[in-house]
Motif scaffolding. Structure first.
Motif, PDB file in Angstrom:
ATOM      1  N   GLY A 113       0.824  -1.201   0.000  1.00  0.00           N
ATOM      2  CA  GLY A 113       0.000   0.000   0.000  1.00  0.00           C
ATOM      3  C   GLY A 113       0.856   1.247   0.000  1.00  0.00           C
ATOM      4  O   GLY A 113       2.050   1.206   0.292  1.00  0.00           O
ATOM      5  N   VAL A 114       0.214   2.376  -0.326  1.00  0.00           N
ATOM      6  CA  VAL A 114       0.923   3.658  -0.374  1.00  0.00           C
ATOM      7  C   VAL A 114       0.017   4.743   0.195  1.00  0.00           C
ATOM      8  O   VAL A 114      -1.194   4.733  -0.014  1.00  0.00           O
ATOM      9  CB  VAL A 114       1.359   3.999  -1.814  1.00  0.00           C
ATOM     10  CG1 VAL A 114       0.162   4.058  -2.752  1.00  0.00           C
ATOM     11  CG2 VAL A 114       2.138   5.301  -1.860  1.00  0.00           C
ATOM     12  N   VAL A 115       0.618   5.665   0.961  1.00  0.00           N
ATOM     13  CA  VAL A 115      -0.095   6.817   1.510  1.00  0.00           C
ATOM     14  C   VAL A 115       0.586   8.081   1.014  1.00  0.00           C
ATOM     15  O   VAL A 115       1.780   8.276   1.237  1.00  0.00           O
ATOM     16  CB  VAL A 115      -0.105   6.812   3.054  1.00  0.00           C
ATOM     17  CG1 VAL A 115      -0.825   8.045   3.578  1.00  0.00           C
ATOM     18  CG2 VAL A 115      -0.752   5.551   3.598  1.00  0.00           C
ATOM     19  N   VAL A 116      -0.164   8.927   0.323  1.00  0.00           N
ATOM     20  CA  VAL A 116       0.346  10.215  -0.151  1.00  0.00           C
ATOM     21  C   VAL A 116      -0.291  11.296   0.707  1.00  0.00           C
ATOM     22  O   VAL A 116      -1.519  11.356   0.822  1.00  0.00           O
ATOM     23  CB  VAL A 116       0.006  10.455  -1.631  1.00  0.00           C
ATOM     24  CG1 VAL A 116       0.566  11.792  -2.095  1.00  0.00           C
ATOM     25  CG2 VAL A 116       0.536   9.321  -2.496  1.00  0.00           C
ATOM     26  N   MET A 123      -4.731  13.537   2.748  1.00  0.00           N
ATOM     27  CA  MET A 123      -4.008  12.324   2.374  1.00  0.00           C
ATOM     28  C   MET A 123      -4.893  11.456   1.491  1.00  0.00           C
ATOM     29  O   MET A 123      -6.120  11.565   1.483  1.00  0.00           O
ATOM     30  CB  MET A 123      -3.552  11.558   3.610  1.00  0.00           C
ATOM     31  CG  MET A 123      -4.622  10.767   4.349  1.00  0.00           C
ATOM     32  SD  MET A 123      -4.854   9.101   3.705  1.00  0.00           S
ATOM     33  CE  MET A 123      -6.562   8.773   4.243  1.00  0.00           C
ATOM     34  N   LEU A 124      -4.250  10.590   0.721  1.00  0.00           N
ATOM     35  CA  LEU A 124      -4.945   9.510   0.022  1.00  0.00           C
ATOM     36  C   LEU A 124      -4.148   8.236   0.260  1.00  0.00           C
ATOM     37  O   LEU A 124      -2.924   8.272   0.351  1.00  0.00           O
ATOM     38  CB  LEU A 124      -5.111   9.803  -1.472  1.00  0.00           C
ATOM     39  CG  LEU A 124      -3.889   9.824  -2.386  1.00  0.00           C
ATOM     40  CD1 LEU A 124      -3.579   8.431  -2.935  1.00  0.00           C
ATOM     41  CD2 LEU A 124      -4.124  10.791  -3.546  1.00  0.00           C
ATOM     42  N   ALA A 125      -4.855   7.138   0.408  1.00  0.00           N
ATOM     43  CA  ALA A 125      -4.213   5.846   0.672  1.00  0.00           C
ATOM     44  C   ALA A 125      -4.783   4.802  -0.265  1.00  0.00           C
ATOM     45  O   ALA A 125      -6.001   4.748  -0.482  1.00  0.00           O
ATOM     46  CB  ALA A 125      -4.424   5.427   2.131  1.00  0.00           C
ATOM     47  N   ASN A 158      -8.810  12.561  16.336  1.00  0.00           N
ATOM     48  CA  ASN A 158      -7.711  13.288  16.980  1.00  0.00           C
ATOM     49  C   ASN A 158      -6.353  12.940  16.382  1.00  0.00           C
ATOM     50  O   ASN A 158      -5.392  12.671  17.090  1.00  0.00           O
ATOM     51  CB  ASN A 158      -7.705  13.028  18.493  1.00  0.00           C
ATOM     52  CG  ASN A 158      -6.894  14.070  19.248  1.00  0.00           C
ATOM     53  OD1 ASN A 158      -6.825  15.225  18.836  1.00  0.00           O
ATOM     54  ND2 ASN A 158      -6.277  13.660  20.330  1.00  0.00           N
ATOM     55  N   CYS A 159      -6.280  12.936  15.057  1.00  0.00           N
ATOM     56  CA  CYS A 159      -5.021  12.631  14.382  1.00  0.00           C
ATOM     57  C   CYS A 159      -4.132  13.870  14.359  1.00  0.00           C
ATOM     58  O   CYS A 159      -4.594  14.973  14.092  1.00  0.00           O
ATOM     59  CB  CYS A 159      -5.282  12.188  12.942  1.00  0.00           C
ATOM     60  SG  CYS A 159      -6.284  10.699  12.796  1.00  0.00           S
ATOM     61  N   GLN A 160      -2.847  13.682  14.621  1.00  0.00           N
ATOM     62  CA  GLN A 160      -1.910  14.775  14.414  1.00  0.00           C
ATOM     63  C   GLN A 160      -1.770  15.053  12.921  1.00  0.00           C
ATOM     64  O   GLN A 160      -1.560  16.191  12.512  1.00  0.00           O
ATOM     65  CB  GLN A 160      -0.546  14.447  15.027  1.00  0.00           C
ATOM     66  CG  GLN A 160      -0.568  14.389  16.550  1.00  0.00           C
ATOM     67  CD  GLN A 160       0.821  14.270  17.132  1.00  0.00           C
ATOM     68  OE1 GLN A 160       1.790  14.748  16.552  1.00  0.00           O
ATOM     69  NE2 GLN A 160       0.937  13.614  18.272  1.00  0.00           N
ATOM     70  N   ARG A 161      -1.881  13.981  12.105  1.00  0.00           N
ATOM     71  CA  ARG A 161      -1.862  14.122  10.656  1.00  0.00           C
ATOM     72  C   ARG A 161      -2.908  13.178  10.072  1.00  0.00           C
ATOM     73  O   ARG A 161      -3.130  12.082  10.593  1.00  0.00           O
ATOM     74  CB  ARG A 161      -0.491  13.768  10.073  1.00  0.00           C
ATOM     75  CG  ARG A 161       0.668  14.605  10.569  1.00  0.00           C
ATOM     76  CD  ARG A 161       1.899  14.358   9.707  1.00  0.00           C
ATOM     77  NE  ARG A 161       1.732  14.945   8.384  1.00  0.00           N
ATOM     78  CZ  ARG A 161       2.419  14.542   7.313  1.00  0.00           C
ATOM     79  NH1 ARG A 161       3.274  13.537   7.387  1.00  0.00           N
ATOM     80  NH2 ARG A 161       2.243  15.134   6.144  1.00  0.00           N
ATOM     81  N   ALA A 162      -3.529  13.592   8.981  1.00  0.00           N
ATOM     82  CA  ALA A 162      -4.494  12.723   8.304  1.00  0.00           C
ATOM     83  C   ALA A 162      -3.845  11.429   7.840  1.00  0.00           C
ATOM     84  O   ALA A 162      -4.523  10.413   7.663  1.00  0.00           O
ATOM     85  CB  ALA A 162      -5.117  13.459   7.120  1.00  0.00           C
ATOM     86  N   THR A 163      -2.521  11.461   7.660  1.00  0.00           N
ATOM     87  CA  THR A 163      -1.769  10.271   7.250  1.00  0.00           C
ATOM     88  C   THR A 163      -2.063   9.079   8.144  1.00  0.00           C
ATOM     89  O   THR A 163      -2.036   7.929   7.700  1.00  0.00           O
ATOM     90  CB  THR A 163      -0.258  10.574   7.268  1.00  0.00           C
ATOM     91  OG1 THR A 163      -0.013  11.769   6.531  1.00  0.00           O
ATOM     92  CG2 THR A 163       0.538   9.441   6.670  1.00  0.00           C
TER      93      THR A 163
END
Length: 217
Positions: A113-116, A123-125, A158-163
């Protein structure tokens, strides 16, 4: 800045050649040993990625979201549900290179998988199920864009980043993480949306809409 590690929230200070960035907050991506600088992904509308000396960094408080209870009116701070993602690579030289990096995660890096990601909010995963056509891939995709419902999921978890939602979606897979700028990110997302289909399903691990996608080379 001592004992720094990827994922930490930082603030830039003491810059001379780029003094306009002083006071800018962001997070550490990785340390460049040869240059002796940290790669920092900055917050803001243009999501700059800069290389900064440790002496020009200081710790900052990570982003927190506050919510008002709909009945009691009490101010609440949700608990953190996942740790920051730290092992990212940077691709910011146009959509063609970004698209090639996504396909390369499967064909070259043998990732499942890949997360951009773009800054903290977008983000997109993609979970790759296999090859598609001549050099493409097919699988499932989730994304957090500027849509209010997607951003609500980022806040509620509560994500620090959408990643982090992408990592949850790809739990159990080997993952390639990629950071990029806003223009390339949304250009790539628009391209992939045209090759995706939503059947009304929600991915429970990320809380986002689950799409099937066939990405051509």
């Amino acid at each position: 800045m001592e004992n720094a590690k990827p994922g930490q929230a930082v603030e830039l200070h003491g810059l001379q050649g780029a003094a306009h960035l002083n006071g800018t907050k962001g997070h550490l991506v990785r340390f460049l040993r040869e240059e002796q600088r940290w790669v920092v992904s900055c917050e803001g509308n243009d999501y700059k990625v800069v290389n900064v000396k440790p002496a020009n960094l200081k710790r900052a408080e990570p982003k927190k979201e506050y919510f008002v209870h709909p009945v009691t009116g009490q101010i609440m701070v949700p608990r953190t549900t996942s740790a920051p993602v730290s092992d990212t690579s940077i691709v910011s030289e146009g959509i063609a290179n970004l698209h090639a990096a996504v396909l390369g995660a499967f064909y070259n890096q043998r990732k499942g998988g890949v997360v951009v990601s773009c800054g903290d909010d977008y983000m997109l995963a993609i979970e790759v199920d296999g090859p598609h056509g001549n050099g493409g891939v097919y699988g499932e995709m989730v994304f957090a864009d500027k849509c209010t419902s997607a951003q609500a999921v980022v806040r509620k978890r509560n994500c620090q980043r959408a990643t982090e939602l992408g990592r949850n979606f790809l739990a159990g897979e080997t993952i390639q993480y990629i950071d990029t700028n806003e223009i390339d990110f949304f250009s790539l997302l628009s391209k992939y949306k045209m090759q995706a289909k939503w059947d009304g399903l929600i991915d429970l691990k990320s809380g986002l809409r689950l799409y099937t996608v066939s990405i051509a080379r």
